[in-house]
Design a protein around this motif. Structure first.
Motif, PDB file in Angstrom:
ATOM      1  N   CYS A   1      73.965  36.016  55.223  1.00 59.93           N
ATOM      2  CA  CYS A   1      75.243  36.703  55.590  1.00 59.93           C
ATOM      3  C   CYS A   1      75.040  38.041  56.981  1.00 59.93           C
ATOM      4  O   CYS A   1      74.326  38.489  56.736  1.00 59.93           O
ATOM      5  N   HIS A   2      75.948  37.326  57.923  1.00 59.89           N
ATOM      6  CA  HIS A   2      75.468  38.757  58.487  1.00 59.89           C
ATOM      7  C   HIS A   2      75.136  40.128  58.375  1.00 59.89           C
ATOM      8  O   HIS A   2      74.314  41.018  58.980  1.00 59.89           O
ATOM      9  N   SER A   3      76.388  40.019  57.232  1.00 67.58           N
ATOM     10  CA  SER A   3      76.907  41.866  56.359  1.00 67.58           C
ATOM     11  C   SER A   3      75.717  42.158  56.247  1.00 67.58           C
ATOM     12  O   SER A   3      74.872  43.456  56.432  1.00 67.58           O
ATOM     13  N   CYS A   4      74.756  41.025  55.725  1.00 67.66           N
ATOM     14  CA  CYS A   4      73.476  41.215  54.606  1.00 67.66           C
ATOM     15  C   CYS A   4      72.921  41.428  55.890  1.00 67.66           C
ATOM     16  O   CYS A   4      71.975  42.931  55.512  1.00 67.66           O
ATOM     17  N   ARG A   5      72.411  40.569  56.470  1.00 66.82           N
ATOM     18  CA  ARG A   5      71.305  41.100  57.563  1.00 66.82           C
ATOM     19  C   ARG A   5      71.599  42.914  57.973  1.00 66.82           C
ATOM     20  O   ARG A   5      70.894  43.637  58.564  1.00 66.82           O
ATOM     21  N   HIS A   6      72.927  42.678  58.642  1.00 62.81           N
ATOM     22  CA  HIS A   6      73.112  44.738  58.918  1.00 62.81           C
ATOM     23  C   HIS A   6      72.849  45.592  57.799  1.00 62.81           C
ATOM     24  O   HIS A   6      72.178  46.800  57.752  1.00 62.81           O
ATOM     25  N   VAL A   7      73.004  45.766  56.708  1.00 66.49           N
ATOM     26  CA  VAL A   7      73.026  46.345  55.970  1.00 66.49           C
ATOM     27  C   VAL A   7      71.375  46.400  55.658  1.00 66.49           C
ATOM     28  O   VAL A   7      70.595  47.895  54.901  1.00 66.49           O
ATOM     29  N   VAL A   8      70.524  45.113  55.571  1.00 67.26           N
ATOM     30  CA  VAL A   8      69.097  45.376  55.943  1.00 67.26           C
ATOM     31  C   VAL A   8      68.162  46.056  56.609  1.00 67.26           C
ATOM     32  O   VAL A   8      67.335  46.974  56.743  1.00 67.26           O
ATOM     33  N   GLY A   9      68.600  45.919  57.705  1.00 62.49           N
ATOM     34  CA  GLY A   9      68.684  46.270  58.846  1.00 62.49           C
ATOM     35  C   GLY A   9      69.599  46.802  60.249  1.00 62.49           C
ATOM     36  O   GLY A   9      68.177  47.081  61.029  1.00 62.49           O
ATOM     37  N   GLY A  10      70.149  46.618  59.912  1.00 62.53           N
ATOM     38  CA  GLY A  10      71.046  47.718  60.916  1.00 62.53           C
ATOM     39  C   GLY A  10      70.897  48.895  61.355  1.00 62.53           C
ATOM     40  O   GLY A  10      69.901  49.835  59.985  1.00 62.53           O
ATOM     41  N   ARG A  11      71.053  49.597  62.110  1.00 56.91           N
ATOM     42  CA  ARG A  11      70.063  51.496  62.305  1.00 56.91           C
ATOM     43  C   ARG A  11      69.101  51.845  62.267  1.00 56.91           C
ATOM     44  O   ARG A  11      69.502  52.681  62.310  1.00 56.91           O
TER      45      ARG A  11
END
Length: 273
Positions: A207-217
Motif C-alpha cells: 500500500c502507498h500508505s505503508c510506503r509513507h509510514v516506513v519511509g515518509g518525512r
C-alpha cells in the motif's frame, strides 16, 4: 478569470469533438472491473447479512473474523463482547477491511473509471462537465485511507492467527472414519487460508500508505538505514499493488465460499492429514 470548465473542455486544450481517437478496446478494462466489482459486492453483501454458515471447524470465514457478536460455538477466539448485537456478526468488523479497500488508491482509480467514468480510460473524455477531485464531500473522506491501513494491519494479524488455528485437530463430531483425530489438521481449507493471508499481506504491505509510514518525512535516508531498507522493499511491492489487490479480492471470497460449502454440508474438506 476563474472558469468552471475542466478536463478536456478547458481553455487551452485541443477542441476535438470525438470522445476519443483510440481504436483499441479501451472499454474492456473498465467493463471487466465493473462486472467483477459488482459481483463481489453482491456476494459479500449477501454473505455478510446471512449471519450463518461461516464456521466449519477449524475454518472461520475471513468475512466474520474476528467473530465478536453472537457467534456459533468455536468461532469466537477473542470472546463475544458484542453478543447483544442483533444483526450479523460480520457487520461489526467488515467496515475496517471494506474501508481500507474502498479508500485504496488503486481501487479508487479502478472504480472511478468503471462506475463513474471519471475518466473511463486514458485518452477518453469523461462525460462530466465539472471536476473537483477529492476536495469536497464525500470524496474528501478518502483521505482517511492511512488510518484504515492501521486497521488493515490488525485484521491481517488476526487472519494470520486464524491460519494457525486452522491446523488444530478437528473435534470428533467433524472427524471421518473411526472418529479419531490427529494432533494436527491439514486440509484444502488450510491451504486456501494460507494463500489468502499471503495475498492479504502482499496487498497491505504494498500500500502507498505503508510506503509513507516506513519511509515518509525523512530528509536523509542515509541517517535511517533500517527505514530506508524497509522503504525499498515496500517500493518493490508497491509496483504490483494492483495485482495483489485483485488476487486478495478473489482469495478472500474463495475462502469464504469454501467455508460456506463446508458449513452447509455441500462438500467435505479434502484432508491431507
Amino acid at each position: 478569470m476563474a472558469t468552471t470548465d475542466h478536463g478536456v473542455t478547458s481553455p487551452g486544450r485541443a477542441h476535438i469533438e470525438a470522445r476519443t481517437l483510440r481504436e483499441d478496446r479501451w472499454w474492456l478494462a473498465p467493463l471487466t472491473t465493473f462486472v467483477v466489482f459488482s459481483a463481489f459486492v453482491v456476494y459479500a453483501t449477501v454473505r455478510a447479512f446471512m449471519g450463518r454458515d461461516y464456521y466449519a471447524s477449524p475454518y472461520l470465514s475471513p468475512f466474520y473474523s474476528p467473530c465478536l457478536g453472537d457467534c456459533v460455538e468455536g468461532a469466537s477466539d477473542f470472546g463475544q463482547p458484542f453478543s447483544w448485537w442483533p444483526l450479523s456478526a460480520a457487520l461489526i468488523i467488515l467496515i475496517f477491511p471494506l474501508g481500507f479497500r474502498m479508500t485504496c488508491y488503486y481501487y479508487r482509480k479502478s472504480y472511478y473509471r468503471a462506475f463513474w467514468l471519471s475518466p473511463p480510460a486514458c485518452g477518453v473524455a469523461e462525460p462530466h462537465s465539472a471536476y473537483s477531485g477529492e476536495t469536497k464531500f464525500p470524496l474528501i473522506l478518502q483521505n482517511v485511507h492511512r488510518y484504515f491501513w492501521y486497521a488493515a494491519v490488525v485484521v491481517g494479524l488476526i487472519l494470520t492467527y486464524d491460519v494457525f488455528l486452522a491446523f488444530r485437530p478437528m473435534p470428533a463430531e467433524y472427524a471421518v472414519g473411526d472418529g479419531e483425530t490427529s494432533g494436527v489438521h491439514m486440509g484444502l481449507g488450510t491451504l486456501l487460508m494460507i494463500a489468502n493471508v499471503v495475498f492479504i499481506w502482499l496487498y497491505t504491505l504494498s500500500c502507498h500508505s505503508c510506503r509513507h509510514v516506513v519511509g515518509g518525512r525523512l530528509r536523509h535516508f542515509s541517517k535511517h538505514p533500517v527505514r530506508y531498507k524497509l522503504w525499498t522493499w515496500v517500493s518493490k511491492l508497491n509496483g504490483s499493488h494492483g495485482r495483489w489487490a485483485w488476487y486478495s479480492l478473489f482469495s478472500v471470497a474463495l475462502v469464504d465460499l469454501y467455508v460456506f460449502l463446508l458449513a452447509t454440508g455441500t462438500i467435505q474438506d479434502l484432508r491431507f492429514f
